[in-house]
Motif scaffolding. Structure first.
Motif, PDB file in Angstrom:
ATOM      1  N   THR A  74       0.827  -1.206   0.000  1.00 46.93           N
ATOM      2  CA  THR A  74       0.000   0.000   0.000  1.00 46.93           C
ATOM      3  C   THR A  74       0.860   1.254   0.000  1.00 46.93           C
ATOM      4  O   THR A  74       1.837   1.350   0.738  1.00 46.93           O
ATOM      5  CB  THR A  74      -0.933   0.015   1.227  1.00 46.93           C
ATOM      6  OG1 THR A  74      -1.752  -1.159   1.188  1.00 46.93           O
ATOM      7  CG2 THR A  74      -1.820   1.237   1.241  1.00 46.93           C
ATOM      8  N   VAL A  75       0.470   2.217  -0.850  1.00 44.79           N
ATOM      9  CA  VAL A  75       1.109   3.531  -0.904  1.00 44.79           C
ATOM     10  C   VAL A  75       0.043   4.566  -0.568  1.00 44.79           C
ATOM     11  O   VAL A  75      -1.044   4.555  -1.143  1.00 44.79           O
ATOM     12  CB  VAL A  75       1.675   3.831  -2.313  1.00 44.79           C
ATOM     13  CG1 VAL A  75       2.178   5.272  -2.407  1.00 44.79           C
ATOM     14  CG2 VAL A  75       2.777   2.860  -2.670  1.00 44.79           C
ATOM     15  N   VAL A  76       0.374   5.436   0.367  1.00 43.73           N
ATOM     16  CA  VAL A  76      -0.464   6.592   0.668  1.00 43.73           C
ATOM     17  C   VAL A  76       0.335   7.816   0.243  1.00 43.73           C
ATOM     18  O   VAL A  76       1.486   7.988   0.663  1.00 43.73           O
ATOM     19  CB  VAL A  76      -0.818   6.676   2.167  1.00 43.73           C
ATOM     20  CG1 VAL A  76      -1.666   7.913   2.448  1.00 43.73           C
ATOM     21  CG2 VAL A  76      -1.536   5.412   2.616  1.00 43.73           C
ATOM     22  N   ALA A  77      -0.274   8.648  -0.610  1.00 41.23           N
ATOM     23  CA  ALA A  77       0.442   9.810  -1.139  1.00 41.23           C
ATOM     24  C   ALA A  77      -0.356  11.080  -0.894  1.00 41.23           C
ATOM     25  O   ALA A  77      -1.570  11.115  -1.105  1.00 41.23           O
ATOM     26  CB  ALA A  77       0.688   9.635  -2.639  1.00 41.23           C
ATOM     27  N   ARG A  78       0.367  12.102  -0.430  1.00 38.18           N
ATOM     28  CA  ARG A  78      -0.202  13.446  -0.355  1.00 38.18           C
ATOM     29  C   ARG A  78       0.453  14.226  -1.477  1.00 38.18           C
ATOM     30  O   ARG A  78       1.683  14.330  -1.557  1.00 38.18           O
ATOM     31  CB  ARG A  78       0.093  14.091   1.003  1.00 38.18           C
ATOM     32  CG  ARG A  78      -0.573  15.455   1.157  1.00 38.18           C
ATOM     33  CD  ARG A  78      -0.413  16.010   2.561  1.00 38.18           C
ATOM     34  NE  ARG A  78       0.983  16.229   2.920  1.00 38.18           N
ATOM     35  CZ  ARG A  78       1.689  17.321   2.613  1.00 38.18           C
ATOM     36  NH1 ARG A  78       1.131  18.298   1.918  1.00 38.18           N
ATOM     37  NH2 ARG A  78       2.944  17.429   2.993  1.00 38.18           N
ATOM     38  N   LEU A  79      -0.376  14.711  -2.381  1.00 41.37           N
ATOM     39  CA  LEU A  79       0.099  15.370  -3.592  1.00 41.37           C
ATOM     40  C   LEU A  79      -0.418  16.801  -3.649  1.00 41.37           C
ATOM     41  O   LEU A  79      -1.505  17.090  -3.142  1.00 41.37           O
ATOM     42  CB  LEU A  79      -0.414  14.628  -4.829  1.00 41.37           C
ATOM     43  CG  LEU A  79      -0.099  13.144  -4.920  1.00 41.37           C
ATOM     44  CD1 LEU A  79      -1.018  12.456  -5.907  1.00 41.37           C
ATOM     45  CD2 LEU A  79       1.353  12.951  -5.312  1.00 41.37           C
ATOM     46  N   THR A  80       0.337  17.659  -4.293  1.00 41.64           N
ATOM     47  CA  THR A  80      -0.163  18.972  -4.662  1.00 41.64           C
ATOM     48  C   THR A  80      -0.325  18.948  -6.171  1.00 41.64           C
ATOM     49  O   THR A  80       0.616  18.601  -6.898  1.00 41.64           O
ATOM     50  CB  THR A  80       0.810  20.095  -4.265  1.00 41.64           C
ATOM     51  OG1 THR A  80       0.963  20.079  -2.851  1.00 41.64           O
ATOM     52  CG2 THR A  80       0.285  21.452  -4.700  1.00 41.64           C
TER      53      THR A  80
END
Length: 137
Positions: A74-80
């Motif tokens: 699992t990858v959790v990403a916070r992106l702009t």
């Protein structure tokens, strides 16, 4: 391909680069034919269409990785995400506005490809476009 954290992180980085280069026809390298998650329709074709719709509405759109957490598959990403709204997007006519939004996405990988994706891009972008533009913008 192994299923270790480093492998999943490397695939995700290549996936994000593919999206930022708008190479949507190549997404099958990173996304399973049976992908499901955020959209109303599952499958690779629907997934690609959803990502392509962002580029139709925002031809200069780019995702910038702010933070990534990888645990197992699992990858959790916070992106702009940033782009200029010059085409239709999610039923909203072009506004000419440049937006910058924060997106949170959770991906699950199997056999080196994304099989599940849960994100909030569409509601976040729609909200940004529906919010009055700042004075002087």
């Amino acid at each position: 391909m192994g299923t270790g954290t480093a492998d999943v992180a490397a695939v995700y980085e290549r996936y994000l680069a593919c999206c930022n280069e708008h190479r949507f026809d190549d997404l099958g390298e990173f996304v399973s034919e049976e992908v499901s998650g955020s959209g109303p329709v599952d499958g690779l074709a629907a997934y690609v269409e959803g990502v392509r719709a962002v580029a139709v509405g925002f031809p200069d759109y780019r995702w910038e990785l702010q933070e990534r957490v990888v645990q197992g598959d699992t990858v959790v990403a916070r992106l702009t995400g940033r782009g200029t709204h010059t085409g239709p997007f999610s039923g909203i006519a072009p506004t000419g506005r440049t937006i910058s939004v924060q997106e949170l996405v959770v991906y699950r990988f199997a056999d080196g490809r994304i099989v599940r994706c849960w994100g909030d891009l569409y509601p976040v972008v729609r909200d940004a476009l529906r919010t009055p533009a700042p004075v002087g913008a």
